[in-house]
Design a protein around this motif. Structure first.
Motif, PDB file in Angstrom:
ATOM      1  N   PRO A 103      39.492  59.713  42.573  1.00  0.00           N
ATOM      2  CA  PRO A 103      40.630  59.003  43.158  1.00  0.00           C
ATOM      3  C   PRO A 103      41.446  58.316  42.069  1.00  0.00           C
ATOM      4  CG  PRO A 103      38.665  57.693  43.399  1.00  0.00           C
ATOM      5  CD  PRO A 103      38.230  59.001  42.798  1.00  0.00           C
ATOM      6  N   ARG A 104      42.668  57.963  42.379  1.00  0.00           N
ATOM      7  CA  ARG A 104      43.531  57.203  41.464  1.00  0.00           C
ATOM      8  C   ARG A 104      43.503  55.716  41.792  1.00  0.00           C
ATOM      9  NH1 ARG A 104      42.655  59.230  37.988  1.00  0.00           N
ATOM     10  NH2 ARG A 104      43.687  57.511  36.997  1.00  0.00           N
ATOM     11  N   ARG A 105      43.315  55.383  43.091  1.00  0.00           N
ATOM     12  CA  ARG A 105      43.316  53.978  43.516  1.00  0.00           C
ATOM     13  C   ARG A 105      42.291  53.784  44.623  1.00  0.00           C
ATOM     14  NH1 ARG A 105      48.283  51.038  42.244  1.00  0.00           N
ATOM     15  NH2 ARG A 105      47.946  49.652  43.984  1.00  0.00           N
ATOM     16  N   ILE A 106      41.520  52.702  44.504  1.00  0.00           N
ATOM     17  CA  ILE A 106      40.586  52.280  45.541  1.00  0.00           C
ATOM     18  C   ILE A 106      40.925  50.832  45.856  1.00  0.00           C
ATOM     19  CG2 ILE A 106      38.172  51.779  46.113  1.00  0.00           C
ATOM     20  CD1 ILE A 106      37.369  54.007  44.153  1.00  0.00           C
ATOM     21  N   ALA A 107      41.036  50.513  47.140  1.00  0.00           N
ATOM     22  CA  ALA A 107      41.369  49.151  47.553  1.00  0.00           C
ATOM     23  C   ALA A 107      40.267  48.603  48.460  1.00  0.00           C
ATOM     24  CB  ALA A 107      42.706  49.127  48.290  1.00  0.00           C
ATOM     25  N   VAL A 108      39.981  47.324  48.280  1.00  0.00           N
ATOM     26  CA  VAL A 108      39.000  46.628  49.114  1.00  0.00           C
ATOM     27  C   VAL A 108      39.670  45.367  49.637  1.00  0.00           C
ATOM     28  CG1 VAL A 108      36.781  45.425  49.159  1.00  0.00           C
ATOM     29  CG2 VAL A 108      37.028  47.512  47.797  1.00  0.00           C
ATOM     30  N   GLY A 109      39.628  45.194  50.965  1.00  0.00           N
ATOM     31  CA  GLY A 109      40.263  44.039  51.566  1.00  0.00           C
ATOM     32  C   GLY A 109      39.295  43.200  52.369  1.00  0.00           C
ATOM     33  N   CYS A 110      39.455  41.895  52.268  1.00  0.00           N
ATOM     34  CA  CYS A 110      38.725  40.956  53.123  1.00  0.00           C
ATOM     35  C   CYS A 110      39.790  40.104  53.816  1.00  0.00           C
ATOM     36  CB  CYS A 110      37.722  40.130  52.322  1.00  0.00           C
ATOM     37  SG  CYS A 110      38.433  39.069  51.049  1.00  0.00           S
ATOM     38  N   ALA A 111      39.407  39.057  54.465  1.00  0.00           N
ATOM     39  CA  ALA A 111      40.377  38.267  55.230  1.00  0.00           C
ATOM     40  C   ALA A 111      41.482  37.701  54.333  1.00  0.00           C
ATOM     41  CB  ALA A 111      39.678  37.151  55.987  1.00  0.00           C
ATOM     42  N   GLY A 112      41.116  36.905  53.346  1.00  0.00           N
ATOM     43  CA  GLY A 112      42.118  36.255  52.505  1.00  0.00           C
ATOM     44  C   GLY A 112      42.333  36.884  51.149  1.00  0.00           C
ATOM     45  N   GLY A 113      41.439  37.791  50.743  1.00  0.00           N
ATOM     46  CA  GLY A 113      41.589  38.459  49.457  1.00  0.00           C
ATOM     47  C   GLY A 113      41.255  37.602  48.257  1.00  0.00           C
ATOM     48  N   ARG A 114      40.445  36.575  48.459  1.00  0.00           N
ATOM     49  CA  ARG A 114      40.138  35.663  47.350  1.00  0.00           C
ATOM     50  C   ARG A 114      38.674  35.677  46.932  1.00  0.00           C
ATOM     51  NH1 ARG A 114      42.052  30.006  49.112  1.00  0.00           N
ATOM     52  NH2 ARG A 114      41.085  29.543  47.137  1.00  0.00           N
TER      53      ARG A 114
END
Length: 109
Positions: free
Chosen positions: A62-73
């Motif tokens: 892959p070129r990009r992998i994203a991981v998200g949570c509620a606030g991103g902190r």
């Protein structure tokens, strides 16, 4: 090895803008993981990191992998940093991008 680094992105779902239909506009990525409810068990985090590391090491990778949570902190940032270290251990060049780590906590009404 590709000449461009793998981009690893953390983000917060509560900070995303919405489109004209009220749907969140997700970061561009080959794979997006939502960890808002998924990481209550430390074994789940290890399993997710193992899976993402293997995914990043695929021959056509892959070129990009994203991981998200509620606030991103917190959760998303930590996972992206751990993933960056794991892919580096496999000889994969990667850069991290934390979209919302600098933003204040979101308080829902």
């Amino acid at each position: 090895m590709p000449d461009r680094p793998l981009v690893l992105v953390s983000f917060g779902f509560l900070h995303l803008r919405t489109d004209a239909h009220g749907r969140p506009v997700l970061p561009e990525a080959d794979r997006i993981e939502d960890v808002r409810k998924r990481l209550r068990d430390p074994a789940a985090a290890r399993e997710l990191l193992d899976n993402l590391t293997d995914y990043a090491a695929l021959p056509a990778g892959p070129r990009r992998i994203a991981v998200g949570c509620a606030g991103g902190r917190h959760r998303a940032c930590a996972l992206i940093e751990l993933l960056a270290q794991r892919v580096a251990d496999r000889g994969i060049a990667a850069m991290t991008l934390h979209l919302h780590a600098h933003l204040p906590r979101v308080l829902k009404n």
